[in-house]
Scaffold this active site. Sequence first.
Site, short mmCIF file in Angstrom:
data_model
loop_
_atom_site.label_atom_id
_atom_site.label_comp_id
_atom_site.label_asym_id
_atom_site.label_seq_id
_atom_site.Cartn_x
_atom_site.Cartn_y
_atom_site.Cartn_z
N GLU A 119 0.83 -1.22 0.00
CA GLU A 119 0.00 0.00 0.00
C GLU A 119 0.86 1.26 0.00
OE1 GLU A 119 -3.02 -0.30 -0.59
OE2 GLU A 119 -3.83 -2.11 0.32
N HIS A 144 -7.41 -2.92 9.62
CA HIS A 144 -8.66 -3.61 9.27
C HIS A 144 -9.59 -3.67 10.49
CE1 HIS A 144 -6.19 -6.05 6.01
NE2 HIS A 144 -6.32 -4.78 5.69
N HIS A 214 -12.78 -3.22 3.17
CA HIS A 214 -11.36 -3.49 3.32
C HIS A 214 -10.80 -2.98 4.65
CE1 HIS A 214 -7.04 -3.22 1.42
NE2 HIS A 214 -7.03 -3.60 2.68
#
Length: 273
Positions: A119, A144, A214
Amino acid sequence: MSSILDSRPALREVIEQVAEVTGYLWQKGWAERNGGNITVNITEFADTEMAALPALAPAQPIGKTLPNLRGKFFYVKGTGKRMRDLARQPMQNGSVIRICPDCASYEIIADLPVMPTSELPSHLALQDYLLGTGSTYKATLHTHPIELVAMSHIQRFLRPGEMTRVLWSMIPETLAFAPLGIGIVPYKLPGSVELADATLEQIKEHDVVLWEKHGTVAVGTDIMDAFDQTDVLCKAANIYMCARSMGSEPDGMTPEAMREVQQVFHLPTKRPC
Ligand code: 13P
Ligand code: ZN
C-alpha cells in the site's frame, strides 16, 4: 547486528512507539496475518551519516510522482510482514526508505532489504499531501478494524455523510475527537494507484478514510495519534453494533445535542495543520 537505531535514541523512541501500536492492532483483532501497514516520516532524524547510507537493493518505482517527498526518509512496514511480529522486531519487519531525486522511486537504506508494504502508493500520496500543506502530521496507518469494515458492507452507510452522522451520534467523544468524520472510498483494488488517489481526496476533508469492504486509513502527528483516530471511530461503531444486537436501531444523540458539542468545543470543520 548493528542497527540504524543504535546511535539515534530519538529515532529509536519513534520506532518503539510504532512497535507498541502494532501490538495494539494485533490485540484488537485488526491485524490478521499481514493485515495493515504503517509509514512514519523520520526525515528529522536523518543526519549526514544516515543520508549517506548506500541503497540495500535497486531503486523501486512508487507508482506516482510525489514532488514534496524528494530526499525524505520513511520508516515503512514490510509487505507480507505481521503486525504482531513487528511489535517485537520492528527493524526485521519494516525498513527505512529514502525517496530518490526523481520523486517517483525509492531506495531501502536500513536495516535490512525488507520490501515496503504493497500500500506504499496510498501512504506516500498522503505523506506528500501532508508535507505540501505544511502539516506537522508524520504518520499514516492502514488497518482492518472489524466494526468499521462491517458497516462498509451496508449500502446505507456508504451514502455521503451517513456513517459519520451515525458514529458521531453514538457518544460525544467521537464528535469531539473526530470532528471531520469518516470519508468513504468505494471498493478498489488493494495497493492500486486508483485507491491512493481516492484516499488522498477523502483525507483532505476527513479524520479517517474507510476503504469499502477493506479497512481504514488515518493520519496523525505520530502513529499513536493515527491509532487513536481509528480507535475513536471504531469504538462508536462497536457501540452501534452492540445496541443493534440488543434488538433495535439505537436512538443516537439528538442533532441539538451534537450541535451543542460542536459549538461549546469550537470543533474544526477543516483538517488542522
Ligand atoms: P502488506 O503486507 O503489503 O502491507 O499488505 C497488507 C494490507 O493490508 C493490504 O491492504
Ligand atoms: Zn489492507
